[in-house]
Design a protein around this motif. Sequence first.
Motif, PDB file in Angstrom:
ATOM      1  N   ALA A  68       0.829  -1.208   0.000  1.00  0.00           N
ATOM      2  CA  ALA A  68       0.000   0.000   0.000  1.00  0.00           C
ATOM      3  C   ALA A  68       0.863   1.258   0.000  1.00  0.00           C
ATOM      4  N   LEU A  69       1.925   1.243   0.821  1.00  0.00           N
ATOM      5  CA  LEU A  69       2.797   2.417   0.863  1.00  0.00           C
ATOM      6  C   LEU A  69       3.485   2.626  -0.483  1.00  0.00           C
ATOM      7  N   SER A  70       3.943   1.538  -1.083  1.00  0.00           N
ATOM      8  CA  SER A  70       4.646   1.635  -2.358  1.00  0.00           C
ATOM      9  C   SER A  70       3.754   2.293  -3.404  1.00  0.00           C
ATOM     10  N   SER A  71       2.518   1.870  -3.424  1.00  0.00           N
ATOM     11  CA  SER A  71       1.572   2.429  -4.383  1.00  0.00           C
ATOM     12  C   SER A  71       1.332   3.913  -4.122  1.00  0.00           C
ATOM     13  N   LYS A  72       1.125   4.244  -2.853  1.00  0.00           N
ATOM     14  CA  LYS A  72       0.907   5.642  -2.478  1.00  0.00           C
ATOM     15  C   LYS A  72       2.158   6.486  -2.773  1.00  0.00           C
ATOM     16  N   ALA A  73       3.313   5.958  -2.399  1.00  0.00           N
ATOM     17  CA  ALA A  73       4.559   6.713  -2.534  1.00  0.00           C
ATOM     18  C   ALA A  73       4.894   6.955  -4.001  1.00  0.00           C
ATOM     19  N   ASN A  74       4.609   5.964  -4.805  1.00  0.00           N
ATOM     20  CA  ASN A  74       4.888   6.090  -6.225  1.00  0.00           C
ATOM     21  C   ASN A  74       4.098   7.254  -6.829  1.00  0.00           C
ATOM     22  N   ALA A  75       2.840   7.326  -6.478  1.00  0.00           N
ATOM     23  CA  ALA A  75       1.995   8.413  -6.978  1.00  0.00           C
ATOM     24  C   ALA A  75       2.479   9.763  -6.440  1.00  0.00           C
ATOM     25  N   GLN A  76       2.856   9.772  -5.169  1.00  0.00           N
ATOM     26  CA  GLN A  76       3.295  11.014  -4.542  1.00  0.00           C
ATOM     27  C   GLN A  76       4.615  11.494  -5.157  1.00  0.00           C
ATOM     28  N   ASP A 135       9.253  19.591  -6.712  1.00  0.00           N
ATOM     29  CA  ASP A 135       9.157  20.123  -5.343  1.00  0.00           C
ATOM     30  C   ASP A 135       9.348  18.995  -4.319  1.00  0.00           C
ATOM     31  N   TYR A 136      10.551  18.919  -3.772  1.00  0.00           N
ATOM     32  CA  TYR A 136      10.904  17.855  -2.836  1.00  0.00           C
ATOM     33  C   TYR A 136      10.016  17.857  -1.602  1.00  0.00           C
ATOM     34  N   SER A 137       9.561  19.042  -1.197  1.00  0.00           N
ATOM     35  CA  SER A 137       8.757  19.118   0.033  1.00  0.00           C
ATOM     36  C   SER A 137       7.466  18.300  -0.091  1.00  0.00           C
ATOM     37  N   LEU A 138       6.997  18.102  -1.337  1.00  0.00           N
ATOM     38  CA  LEU A 138       5.794  17.290  -1.526  1.00  0.00           C
ATOM     39  C   LEU A 138       6.063  15.803  -1.283  1.00  0.00           C
ATOM     40  N   PHE A 139       7.330  15.432  -1.339  1.00  0.00           N
ATOM     41  CA  PHE A 139       7.678  14.009  -1.250  1.00  0.00           C
ATOM     42  C   PHE A 139       8.326  13.648   0.085  1.00  0.00           C
ATOM     43  N   GLN A 140       8.847  14.660   0.755  1.00  0.00           N
ATOM     44  CA  GLN A 140       9.702  14.414   1.919  1.00  0.00           C
ATOM     45  C   GLN A 140       9.074  13.495   2.979  1.00  0.00           C
ATOM     46  N   ASP A 141       7.850  13.784   3.391  1.00  0.00           N
ATOM     47  CA  ASP A 141       7.224  12.965   4.436  1.00  0.00           C
ATOM     48  C   ASP A 141       7.030  11.523   3.977  1.00  0.00           C
ATOM     49  N   THR A 142       6.598  11.388   2.723  1.00  0.00           N
ATOM     50  CA  THR A 142       6.379  10.036   2.194  1.00  0.00           C
ATOM     51  C   THR A 142       7.705   9.286   2.083  1.00  0.00           C
ATOM     52  N   LEU A 143       8.748   9.994   1.688  1.00  0.00           N
ATOM     53  CA  LEU A 143      10.059   9.351   1.572  1.00  0.00           C
ATOM     54  C   LEU A 143      10.523   8.850   2.939  1.00  0.00           C
ATOM     55  N   LYS A 144      10.225   9.625   3.946  1.00  0.00           N
ATOM     56  CA  LYS A 144      10.540   9.193   5.324  1.00  0.00           C
ATOM     57  C   LYS A 144       9.820   7.879   5.631  1.00  0.00           C
ATOM     58  N   GLU A 145       8.541   7.827   5.273  1.00  0.00           N
ATOM     59  CA  GLU A 145       7.784   6.584   5.475  1.00  0.00           C
ATOM     60  C   GLU A 145       8.409   5.411   4.718  1.00  0.00           C
ATOM     61  N   CYS A 146       8.907   5.707   3.505  1.00  0.00           N
ATOM     62  CA  CYS A 146       9.515   4.649   2.686  1.00  0.00           C
ATOM     63  C   CYS A 146      10.755   4.081   3.374  1.00  0.00           C
ATOM     64  N   PHE A 147      11.606   4.967   3.857  1.00  0.00           N
ATOM     65  CA  PHE A 147      12.816   4.491   4.536  1.00  0.00           C
ATOM     66  C   PHE A 147      12.462   3.758   5.832  1.00  0.00           C
ATOM     67  N   ASP A 148      11.468   4.274   6.546  1.00  0.00           N
ATOM     68  CA  ASP A 148      11.047   3.598   7.780  1.00  0.00           C
ATOM     69  C   ASP A 148      10.494   2.204   7.485  1.00  0.00           C
ATOM     70  N   MET A 149       9.693   2.142   6.437  1.00  0.00           N
ATOM     71  CA  MET A 149       9.104   0.847   6.077  1.00  0.00           C
ATOM     72  C   MET A 149      10.183  -0.143   5.638  1.00  0.00           C
ATOM     73  N   VAL A 167      12.839   6.571  -9.665  1.00  0.00           N
ATOM     74  CA  VAL A 167      11.617   5.985  -9.115  1.00  0.00           C
ATOM     75  C   VAL A 167      11.898   5.066  -7.912  1.00  0.00           C
ATOM     76  N   HIS A 168      13.128   4.594  -7.786  1.00  0.00           N
ATOM     77  CA  HIS A 168      13.443   3.459  -6.897  1.00  0.00           C
ATOM     78  C   HIS A 168      12.984   3.602  -5.451  1.00  0.00           C
ATOM     79  N   TRP A 169      13.307   4.717  -4.810  1.00  0.00           N
ATOM     80  CA  TRP A 169      12.968   4.855  -3.388  1.00  0.00           C
ATOM     81  C   TRP A 169      11.468   4.806  -3.163  1.00  0.00           C
ATOM     82  N   SER A 170      10.728   5.397  -4.094  1.00  0.00           N
ATOM     83  CA  SER A 170       9.268   5.383  -3.935  1.00  0.00           C
ATOM     84  C   SER A 170       8.727   3.965  -4.046  1.00  0.00           C
ATOM     85  N   MET A 171       9.513   3.071  -4.650  1.00  0.00           N
ATOM     86  CA  MET A 171       9.089   1.673  -4.740  1.00  0.00           C
ATOM     87  C   MET A 171       9.684   0.845  -3.614  1.00  0.00           C
ATOM     88  N   LEU A 172      10.264   1.513  -2.646  1.00  0.00           N
ATOM     89  CA  LEU A 172      10.891   0.866  -1.491  1.00  0.00           C
ATOM     90  C   LEU A 172      12.089   0.019  -1.903  1.00  0.00           C
TER      91      LEU A 172
END
Lengths: 520, 520
Positions: free
Chosen positions: B158-166, B175-189, B457-462
């Motif tokens: 679910a995160l991968s799908s959401k992060a990819n879109a984000q 605009d990195y600020s739009l991705f920053q929080d999600t990227l944090k979630e990706c690394f945490d996951m 694309v890689h990080w957004s795909m975990l």
Amino acid sequence: IALAFARPSSTARTTPAVSKVCREMSSTAVEDTMAAAPETTPESFEDTSSAYRDLISKLRTVTQLQRASAVLSYDQHVFMGNSERTVASRGAQMSALAGLIHEKSTDKAIGELIETASADLASFDGATSDEARILEITKRDYEKNERIPSELAGRKAALSSKANAQWAKARAASDYSLFQDTLKECFDMAAEVATAVRGENTDVPLYTQMLDEFETGMPASRINELFGTIQEALVPLLTKVLQSESKPSVAPLNGHFPIKAQEELSREIVTALGYDGDHGRIDVSVHPFTMSFSPADVRITSRFSEKEWYQGVAGTIHEGGHAMYEQNLNDSGLSIDSALSLGCHESQSLFWERHVGLSKPFWKWATPKLKASFGDDFGYSPEEVYGAVNNVTPGFIRVEADELTYPLHVILRYNIERDIIEGKVDIADVPKKWNEMMKEMIGVDVEKDSDGCLQDVHWSMLAIGYFPTYLLGSATAAQLAHYIKKDIPDFDEKVEKGEFSEIKAWLTNKVHRHGQRYKS
Amino acid sequence: IALAFARPSSTARTTPAVSKVCREMSSTAVEDTMAAAPETTPESFEDTSSAYRDLISKLRTVTQLQRASAVLSYDQHVFMGNSERTVASRGAQMSALAGLIHEKSTDKAIGELIETASADLASFDGATSDEARILEITKRDYEKNERIPSELAGRKAALSSKANAQWAKARAASDYSLFQDTLKECFDMAAEVATAVRGENTDVPLYTQMLDEFETGMPASRINELFGTIQEALVPLLTKVLQSESKPSVAPLNGHFPIKAQEELSREIVTALGYDGDHGRIDVSVHPFTMSFSPADVRITSRFSEKEWYQGVAGTIHEGGHAMYEQNLNDSGLSIDSALSLGCHESQSLFWERHVGLSKPFWKWATPKLKASFGDDFGYSPEEVYGAVNNVTPGFIRVEADELTYPLHVILRYNIERDIIEGKVDIADVPKKWNEMMKEMIGVDVEKDSDGCLQDVHWSMLAIGYFPTYLLGSATAAQLAHYIKKDIPDFDEKVEKGEFSEIKAWLTNKVHRHGQRYKS
């Protein structure tokens, strides 16, 4: 022109008696039909019954797997190479999927969920008619599958594979003796399967049970009557036509037509009719076919010859008719939203191919397009093209037959297979019987088995009882044409102007969107 | 240039330390390697142990389903339309298949069969080394899958799908600020998953555990060493190259080149190299990729620009290298006969792209083909083409980078993701860190995030720990080139004459056919 659809979650088919469906479609019954139209908001019962919810979920999984299998099959027929190893590897993939589809669709849990959900429904107020029908279809298909033991299904698949190869060999050698013994096995196997499916209802004639596989609810007795009427009227009409001095020239069909131009022309025409190219695609394959992966992805194939343009255009229109049916079903992923029957499917392709695509108004619209595609050398008038595409030329081959002789090809096969099952014709006598009937009904002398009883693949695939659906579809198409012209009195004017949207909408409204809601 | 293979029956990968594999491939060790080559006749143990037999059968079923899923994916990327409904319907099919693959590959019975088969093997004389290795790989993958609870796998998907879109949104807006929080979630996951997979082996560093997902057996400590050496040598070399007065002209690359001619040229070249067009096909897609449905059906895609011909040719050669690997694996349908690792896969594409396709002998052979394809206007000499394709031009974008700057793009990403996991870099500082390193290592000023840390694309795909495999592949390719020239001393002459069969055979013999038999 074989059909191969990814059918939602069941292998069996529900089919109305064609004439009955069409009676229901008469213009005076429009309001009733509308009132009985499907309500696609069954949430309330689904919310209440967890058994129903679980059942639907399991059925949808099976549907998705069947759709996946259809993608593999399409790829194989259109894109994949044909080296032996490649074909074998695809076979292994298809076989693994088939095994899983079988496992999931015969899951004992489904049987239990059907029982529980049915009990839930009985004690529930406010369910829609869809829910009862979904349970009814599911129960019927599940019980049918249960009656075919895995062992029998395995033997059937193995025989079909062997028989198909043996048929191809015999046809190539044009030697029926190479196929005779295997054909006997095919008929015996079909009888064994039909006996198993029939179960205790031994008063159902075996051939009727076979028909039921392809055209549920249509008994041999009714087909005898129907086909008898058709044959009785058709044979003298054919004689009259052939004796007529007015013979249209087929010259407009022949010449040199670049494939690319034909492809683009066919695409333009089928899109104008209502095929939605954004939810599908058009390719080229050896045998034209339609395949649905869901209403949002319905693909058609056609084939083109440089020397004759009508085959490609007609094939595309025909498949486009099948495809419009599939594109306009609801996408519930359940059997209730799949095509009613093979005959009903064929009615859609033949409606467009014959009742639109062979009409004079259509060629008034389309002939300028031929000129645009093929250049000024193509100097024929709409009337000349109309005459040419409607030419009647008796021949040996069913798939090349014109509108007038085609029914006789079907009736011939129907009579032979019915008589074999009823023990009135011996397998050894098939060629003799075939050739006699060809002479009698169509007036041609079959000189070799490959032009006669070895021409069709169906029997080798154990599709006994399949042929009649072609003619039932043809009859249904004619009935649809009759009733649409009552509802759309300026039908011909619309066709001539290339305004097809109302015609397609009528078919969607009267046929497509109902799926299997009405039974025969 | 993403890779997407239908991997046999496991999601994890076995990978050797690259340098070790290559040591084993040195010419003096050829006979040993040959002696240790796989024996594919394990029937005797299979006949004896029903547990082993059942296990293999279950694994093969999963493989077939994965291959089916690959067909759906290929169709989606190459043939399918992209309307929202069509994409959603394919998603439902893929998801049903994925669910089933998960169900079948985590079947408790597999765990029991592994135990029983292992016990059977211990008491069996005459088993081949394959059987022990198959059980070892299967056990490792099964246990790994077991350590990821379904709940976690679900959240990850679910995160991968959401992060990819984000990510796509942020990149479009640069605009990195739009991705920053999600990227944090990706690394945490990614950390959560790696922690689960690591289990009790808490002495394995978390980032090493992540690398293991893509390049099994390659620890961060070894990569630090390896990449450090490369960076140390490369940065001064790059400076020297850029300061050199001898700059090849890139004029031979640019002009107007009909797509059709490029497609045919690319097909001719890749077929000459050894890609077997009878067991695959070549298509066009937005991003070039290779996909295997089995060794008998390995497809590649490329993309072409009318203004520049090298991208299309190089892309086809690159994918052809991947495809030759997949085509020359044994077809057991088991993980033992799948690619060793992502890095090893990349070594095959880069060997052909760089060590053949960027060489002077290659262009002596291929330049006349350019002339034949593009006409007499293409008047450049092999030396001029060779110079042009080898031009070094520092830029922002990894996928457009030349051979010399590419490693630095990878090292930059590797350093950042490792440091994030080790808590040395904060997610908020990624753009700053990125841009500093780009300036320092490659000498370019990144002006917007879409040209910087939002380009991949890689990080957004975990896929954290994936980037290093590109450079490991590049290093392995260089090592292969070193050793093949010892075994085939007239390598250059062969390339110049277009005689590639011995080169391909060497790769098959040394790499392809071994699959995962050797572990790192």
